[in-house]
Design an enzyme around this catalytic site. Sequence first.
Site, mmCIF file in Angstrom:
data_model
loop_
_atom_site.group_PDB
_atom_site.id
_atom_site.type_symbol
_atom_site.label_atom_id
_atom_site.label_comp_id
_atom_site.label_asym_id
_atom_site.label_seq_id
_atom_site.Cartn_x
_atom_site.Cartn_y
_atom_site.Cartn_z
ATOM 1 N N ARG A 35 0.864 -1.185 0.000
ATOM 2 C CA ARG A 35 0.000 0.000 0.000
ATOM 3 C C ARG A 35 0.896 1.228 0.000
ATOM 4 O O ARG A 35 1.560 1.511 0.994
ATOM 5 C CB ARG A 35 -0.909 -0.027 1.237
ATOM 6 C CG ARG A 35 -1.523 1.305 1.567
ATOM 7 C CD ARG A 35 -2.636 1.220 2.573
ATOM 8 N NE ARG A 35 -2.302 0.666 3.880
ATOM 9 C CZ ARG A 35 -1.544 1.263 4.798
ATOM 10 N NH1 ARG A 35 -1.003 2.430 4.553
ATOM 11 N NH2 ARG A 35 -1.323 0.675 5.964
ATOM 12 N N HIS A 77 -3.457 4.207 5.058
ATOM 13 C CA HIS A 77 -4.509 3.194 5.243
ATOM 14 C C HIS A 77 -5.871 3.775 4.853
ATOM 15 O O HIS A 77 -6.615 3.195 4.073
ATOM 16 C CB HIS A 77 -4.513 2.732 6.705
ATOM 17 C CG HIS A 77 -5.708 1.916 7.078
ATOM 18 N ND1 HIS A 77 -5.854 0.608 6.691
ATOM 19 C CD2 HIS A 77 -6.832 2.243 7.767
ATOM 20 C CE1 HIS A 77 -7.025 0.153 7.132
ATOM 21 N NE2 HIS A 77 -7.629 1.125 7.789
ATOM 22 N N TYR A 108 4.786 5.118 11.157
ATOM 23 C CA TYR A 108 5.149 3.714 11.392
ATOM 24 C C TYR A 108 5.966 3.051 10.273
ATOM 25 O O TYR A 108 6.204 1.857 10.321
ATOM 26 C CB TYR A 108 3.885 2.879 11.689
ATOM 27 C CG TYR A 108 2.799 2.961 10.622
ATOM 28 C CD1 TYR A 108 2.865 2.163 9.488
ATOM 29 C CD2 TYR A 108 1.725 3.824 10.751
ATOM 30 C CE1 TYR A 108 1.873 2.233 8.514
ATOM 31 C CE2 TYR A 108 0.737 3.922 9.789
ATOM 32 C CZ TYR A 108 0.812 3.113 8.674
ATOM 33 O OH TYR A 108 -0.157 3.177 7.708
HETATM 34 C C1 TPP Z 1 -13.806 -6.801 12.880
HETATM 35 C C2 TPP Z 1 -13.040 -5.506 12.741
HETATM 36 N N1 TPP Z 1 -12.055 -5.219 13.606
HETATM 37 C C3 TPP Z 1 -11.344 -4.080 13.482
HETATM 38 C C4 TPP Z 1 -11.637 -3.196 12.483
HETATM 39 C C5 TPP Z 1 -10.827 -1.894 12.337
HETATM 40 N N2 TPP Z 1 -9.983 -1.994 11.141
HETATM 41 C C6 TPP Z 1 -10.326 -1.366 9.999
HETATM 42 S S1 TPP Z 1 -9.234 -1.673 8.772
HETATM 43 C C7 TPP Z 1 -8.280 -2.630 9.762
HETATM 44 C C8 TPP Z 1 -7.021 -3.268 9.232
HETATM 45 C C9 TPP Z 1 -7.271 -4.190 8.086
HETATM 46 O O1 TPP Z 1 -6.063 -4.649 7.577
HETATM 47 P P1 TPP Z 1 -6.013 -5.641 6.363
HETATM 48 O O2 TPP Z 1 -6.950 -6.759 6.565
HETATM 49 O O3 TPP Z 1 -4.583 -5.995 6.169
HETATM 50 O O4 TPP Z 1 -6.560 -4.783 5.135
HETATM 51 P P2 TPP Z 1 -6.004 -3.419 4.528
HETATM 52 O O5 TPP Z 1 -6.631 -2.317 5.304
HETATM 53 O O6 TPP Z 1 -4.520 -3.426 4.627
HETATM 54 O O7 TPP Z 1 -6.474 -3.407 3.122
HETATM 55 C C10 TPP Z 1 -8.818 -2.714 11.050
HETATM 56 C C11 TPP Z 1 -8.215 -3.479 12.150
HETATM 57 C C12 TPP Z 1 -12.699 -3.517 11.596
HETATM 58 N N3 TPP Z 1 -13.031 -2.721 10.582
HETATM 59 N N4 TPP Z 1 -13.360 -4.687 11.730
#
Ligand code: TPP
Length: 361
Positions: free
Chosen positions: A258, A262, A271
């Site tokens: 990415r 985020h 970070y």
């Molecule tokens: C069940 C849940 N826990 C926490 C969150 C908060 N949250 C939003 S995005 C994220 C990280 C997701 O990371 P990843 O799966 O690697 O996807 P990326 O954002 O890198 O595309 C988190 C923890 C959420 N949306 N849903």
Amino acid sequence: MLVDQFNPLEGKMLSILDKDGNVKDKKLVPKIEDEKLIEIYKTMLLTRVADIKALQYQRQGRMLTYAPNQGQEATQVGSIAASEEKDWLVPAFRELGAWLYKGVPLEQIFLYWYGNESGSDFPENVKMLPISVPIASQLNHAVGIGMATNIKGEDEVTLAYVGDGGTSQGEFSEALNFAGVFNTPTVFIISNNQFAISVPRKFQTKAKTLAQKSIGFGIPGIQVDGNDVLAVYAATKEAVDRARKGEGPTLIETVTYRLGPHTTSDDPKIYREDVEVEEWKEKDPLIRFRKYLIDKNLWDEEKDEKQKEEFENIVNSNFKKVEESGKISLEKIFKYNYEEMTPELIEQYEEYKNYIEKGVK
Ligand SMILES: Cc1ncc(C[n+]2csc(CCOP(=O)(O)OP(=O)(O)O)c2C)c(N)n1
């Protein structure tokens, strides 16, 4: 079979184009017609242009929030391009390229990020579930669609997306287990962009690859260079074909990065080091594929500039329509999900309507 040739446990990753767009091994190049190669590239370019613009709109205070996609275009478009119109797309929330290729109008995607619920009300012929923000919850829905497909004796395949962080959620394991046991036609795509917000990939698992998680569920798994659109396409096409023949699910890990934040509320400088970002910029999926197409005499720099300009205009006019669209009716928010509203929804609708009209609960 690519899944046999590239065993993730042996540290092998499928990669076809190098960072300069040169083919490493001709035997691995998937058969794709010229017209389709251009369609794939154009969708990647539109994704890039729309992504940069969306970030600008948000910074100008014109958009609620946004999850940027820059750097992940090959993963998104290469995978969906290997499926057919009749197949299902079950997204997380960072697959702009896949949505556009599938036929979701850009205006609707912008409506969603603008905070307008009707952004999830896709045209009937676009077989995509709504954007899923609760991490990994969409994977069980995808497997459910696959189980229904099997019961109905249809030959539709479901492509389900999740991030590297999502692989640590319980739903990831549940979905893969069910998919294996019930032999569902599901292709799971882990977009490993190296981060779950600020948490780096190394804190998700001690396993060397995410693809090898497939082994415990008894299904094939493969790791591919997620910035190489041909590699992503080849691995997905093989998995889609297998699923359509009734040979069950596959897990694909696309290794990508990415490049942006985020979401618009994140500052990645806190970070990660700039030098790491610069290293990944060298592996940009768009530049690499463009060079490949130019070498094949299918594209040139002049066309590229013109196309970019055209897309910028398209993106701006789509966003303008969103800004002019006004408020959505309350009824529509509650009504579009089911053919008939459930008793709970009716109750919630009445309660909220009362609150809006009279300011009381
Ligand atoms: C069940 C849940 N826990 C926490 C969150 C908060 N949250 C939003 S995005 C994220 C990280 C997701 O990371 P990843 O799966 O690697 O996807 P990326 O954002 O890198 O595309 C988190 C923890 C959420 N949306 N849903």
